[in-house]
Write an enzyme that holds these catalytic residues in place. Structure first.
Site, PDB file in Angstrom:
ATOM      1  N   THR A  76     -56.936  33.301  85.985  1.00  0.00           N
ATOM      2  CA  THR A  76     -56.208  33.897  84.898  1.00  0.00           C
ATOM      3  C   THR A  76     -56.587  33.187  83.611  1.00  0.00           C
ATOM      4  O   THR A  76     -56.946  33.899  82.570  1.00  0.00           O
ATOM      5  CB  THR A  76     -54.551  33.728  85.135  1.00  0.00           C
ATOM      6  OG1 THR A  76     -54.349  34.398  86.472  1.00  0.00           O
ATOM      7  CG2 THR A  76     -53.947  34.421  83.990  1.00  0.00           C
ATOM      8  N   ARG A 236     -50.815  23.921  83.502  1.00  0.00           N
ATOM      9  CA  ARG A 236     -51.806  23.509  82.834  1.00  0.00           C
ATOM     10  C   ARG A 236     -52.138  21.924  82.504  1.00  0.00           C
ATOM     11  O   ARG A 236     -51.124  21.626  81.952  1.00  0.00           O
ATOM     12  CB  ARG A 236     -52.442  24.440  81.704  1.00  0.00           C
ATOM     13  CG  ARG A 236     -52.904  25.736  81.879  1.00  0.00           C
ATOM     14  CD  ARG A 236     -53.923  26.156  82.891  1.00  0.00           C
ATOM     15  NE  ARG A 236     -55.366  25.523  82.509  1.00  0.00           N
ATOM     16  CZ  ARG A 236     -55.939  26.020  81.691  1.00  0.00           C
ATOM     17  NH1 ARG A 236     -55.689  27.396  81.282  1.00  0.00           N
ATOM     18  NH2 ARG A 236     -57.111  25.710  81.394  1.00  0.00           N
ATOM     19  N   GLU A 265     -59.859  17.126  85.669  1.00  0.00           N
ATOM     20  CA  GLU A 265     -59.850  17.449  87.156  1.00  0.00           C
ATOM     21  C   GLU A 265     -61.353  17.363  87.682  1.00  0.00           C
ATOM     22  O   GLU A 265     -62.213  18.188  87.350  1.00  0.00           O
ATOM     23  CB  GLU A 265     -59.307  18.754  87.370  1.00  0.00           C
ATOM     24  CG  GLU A 265     -57.787  18.956  86.912  1.00  0.00           C
ATOM     25  CD  GLU A 265     -56.992  20.044  86.967  1.00  0.00           C
ATOM     26  OE1 GLU A 265     -56.104  20.295  86.827  1.00  0.00           O
ATOM     27  OE2 GLU A 265     -58.082  20.866  87.249  1.00  0.00           O
ATOM     28  N   HIS A 287     -54.383  20.534  91.994  1.00  0.00           N
ATOM     29  CA  HIS A 287     -54.607  21.813  91.551  1.00  0.00           C
ATOM     30  C   HIS A 287     -54.509  22.862  92.571  1.00  0.00           C
ATOM     31  O   HIS A 287     -55.485  23.598  92.778  1.00  0.00           O
ATOM     32  CB  HIS A 287     -55.830  21.902  90.702  1.00  0.00           C
ATOM     33  CG  HIS A 287     -55.699  23.061  89.832  1.00  0.00           C
ATOM     34  ND1 HIS A 287     -56.286  22.797  88.284  1.00  0.00           N
ATOM     35  CD2 HIS A 287     -55.224  24.364  89.984  1.00  0.00           C
ATOM     36  CE1 HIS A 287     -56.076  23.997  87.634  1.00  0.00           C
ATOM     37  NE2 HIS A 287     -55.380  24.972  88.522  1.00  0.00           N
ATOM     38  N   VAL A 288     -53.598  22.756  93.704  1.00  0.00           N
ATOM     39  CA  VAL A 288     -53.629  23.677  94.656  1.00  0.00           C
ATOM     40  C   VAL A 288     -52.282  24.891  94.932  1.00  0.00           C
ATOM     41  O   VAL A 288     -51.815  25.287  95.827  1.00  0.00           O
ATOM     42  CB  VAL A 288     -53.548  23.002  96.044  1.00  0.00           C
ATOM     43  CG1 VAL A 288     -54.982  22.208  96.214  1.00  0.00           C
ATOM     44  CG2 VAL A 288     -52.607  21.872  96.164  1.00  0.00           C
ATOM     45  N   TRP A 290     -51.891  27.212  93.377  1.00  0.00           N
ATOM     46  CA  TRP A 290     -52.292  28.706  93.409  1.00  0.00           C
ATOM     47  C   TRP A 290     -52.978  28.999  94.783  1.00  0.00           C
ATOM     48  O   TRP A 290     -53.061  30.500  94.935  1.00  0.00           O
ATOM     49  CB  TRP A 290     -53.266  28.714  92.376  1.00  0.00           C
ATOM     50  CG  TRP A 290     -54.646  28.019  92.741  1.00  0.00           C
ATOM     51  CD1 TRP A 290     -54.734  26.914  92.510  1.00  0.00           C
ATOM     52  CD2 TRP A 290     -55.856  28.788  93.123  1.00  0.00           C
ATOM     53  NE1 TRP A 290     -56.286  26.501  93.184  1.00  0.00           N
ATOM     54  CE2 TRP A 290     -56.899  27.850  93.406  1.00  0.00           C
ATOM     55  CE3 TRP A 290     -56.201  30.244  93.624  1.00  0.00           C
ATOM     56  CZ2 TRP A 290     -57.914  28.162  93.861  1.00  0.00           C
ATOM     57  CZ3 TRP A 290     -57.543  30.458  94.052  1.00  0.00           C
ATOM     58  CH2 TRP A 290     -58.324  29.439  94.231  1.00  0.00           C
TER      59      TRP A 290
END
Length: 320
Positions: A76, A236, A265, A287-288, A290
Site C-alpha cells: 500500500t 510504519r 529494515e 515486518h510480518v 501483513w
C-alpha cells in the site's frame, strides 16, 4: 498487442507459499529475488511494467526506463516512488489496498496480549527452570493485566484502525480515536491527541508515514503518558522516535513496546531497536504483520489484477 516486458524487482518479498498468477496478457516476465539500488536502472531499462514492493524509484531510475508504462506496487505504501517523475514521464502508479484488514489487526493484538500478559518472559523463564525453582503451582515474576476496562488509543482511523478498535471493544476496552496532532475541532468522535497520550493504557499506530507524522511520538509525547501505556506500532517505522522510545523504556515512562516496523529494515546490529529487542517488555517482529498466507495471496492477486486492468485501459488503485 505487443509482448509486454514485465520486471519484478523484489519477488522475494512474496512468500513461496502463494501462487502468483501470470497476467492474462502477452508478456515475458523477469523475476529478481531482490534488487540493490544501483541495479535498478539496468534491470528496468527495457521494461513496460515494473512490479516492486520496497525498491525505490527516483527520477533517475524512471528516466532510465523509456518504455515504462506502469509501476505496480505490491504494497500500500508508495512513498518510495517519485510521483512527480512518474507524471512527467506518463507512468501510471498503482498499489494494493484493503488486503490486510484481518492480518495487521490480529498481529496488533498478538503483540498487545503477549506484552500485557508477559507471555514471552514467562515462556523463557519456564525453559530456564524457574517453575521448578519456584516450588509451587505458579509464580509472579512478571506483571499481568487484563484488557477489559483498559483504554485503547488508536492513531489512524482508516480500515486498519477501525478494525483494531472493534477488536478492542470486543475485549471490553474503552476505545479513543486520536485527533490529528495539533488539530482541534475534529468532532465528537475524536479525542485530542495530547489527551490520548495522557489517558491511554495502550497506544496503537495505524497511520501513514509522511512529514506530518514522522516522529509523531517522541520525548514530549512520552512525558505526557500518565498511564505508562504499551506502545504498539504495526504501521510504519519512523512514526515513533526510536531513540526517545529507548529513553522512555529505561525511565519506566511506558509499560513496553511491540513493534513490527523500524526505521531501517533490517535494522543492523548497532541499531537502537536491536539494543532494546531483548528486553522483557519489548517484542519486535520482522515486518510480518501483513504476512498471513491469506493476505500475501491477496497482494499477489491484486498485482495481477492491476496489470490486466491497465492493459485493458481501465487502471485500478491508481496513485498517480
Amino acid at each position: 498487442m505487443s509482448n509486454l516486458s514485465i520486471v519484478v524487482l523484489d519477488g522475494g518479498t512474496l512468500s513461496d507459499e502463494i501462487e502468483f498468477r501470470p497476467p492474462d496478457v502477452p508478456h515475458t516476465m523477469t523475476v529478481y529475488e531482490r534488487t540493490a539500488p544501483e541495479e535498478v536502472a539496468a534491470r528496468i531499462q527495457d521494461a513496460d511494467i515494473v512490479v516492486l514492493n520496497k525498491v525505490a524509484m527516483g527520477p533517475d531510475e524512471i528516466a532510465a526506463a523509456p518504455k515504462l508504462k506502469l509501476i505496480a506496487i505490491a504494497a500500500t505504501g508508495h512513498d518510495k516512488i517519485d510521483q512527480a517523475a512518474c507524471r512527467a514521464h506518463g507512468v501510471t502508479v498503482s498499489n494494493v489496498r484493503e488486503y490486510a484488514v484481518n492480518t495487521v489487526p490480529e498481529h496488533t493484538f498478538a503483540l498487545l496480549l503477549a506484552l500485557r500478559r508477559s507471555i514471552v518472559p514467562y515462556r523463557a523463564s519456564v525453559i530456564a527452570g524457574r517453575w521448578e525453582e519456584a516450588g509451587q503451582f505458579c509464580y509472579f515474576d512478571y506483571p499481568i493485566a487484563d484488557l477489559s476496562g483498559a483504554t485503547l488509543g488508536v492513531i489512524g482511523d482508516g480500515s486498519l484502525g477501525k478494525r483494531v478498535a472493534k477488536l478492542g471493544e470486543a475485549f471490553g476496552m474503552r476505545v479513543l480515536f486520536s485527533a490529528y496532532k495539533g488539530v482541534d475541532g475534529m468532532g465528537p468522535l475524536y479525542t485530542p491527541f495530547d489527551e490520548v497520550m495522557r489517558v491511554a493504557d495502550v497506544i496503537t499506530l495505524h497511520c501513514p508515514l509522511m512529514p506530518a507524522t514522522r516522529n509523531l511520538i517522541s520525548d514530549r509525547e512520552f512525558a505526557l503518558m500518565e498511564r505508562k501505556p504499551l506502545i504498539i506500532n504495526t504501521a510504519r517505522g519512523g512514526l515513533v522516535d526510536e531513540e526517545a522510545l529507548e529513553r522512555a523504556l529505561e525511565a519506566g515512562a511506558i509499560a513496553g513496546a511491540g513493534f513490527d516496523v523500524v526505521t531501517t529494515e533490517p535494522p543492523g546490529e548497532n541499531h537502537v531497536m536491536r539494543r532494546i529487542a531483548a528486553r522483557d517488555d519489548v517484542i519486535i517482529t520482522p515486518h510480518v504483520a501483513w504476512a498471513s498466507r491469506e493476505a500475501v495471496q491477496a497482494v499477489a492477486d491484486q498485482v495481477t489484477d492491476m496489470i490486466e486492468s491497465y492493459v485493458r485501459g481501465t487502471p485500478i488503485n491508481v496513485v498517480c
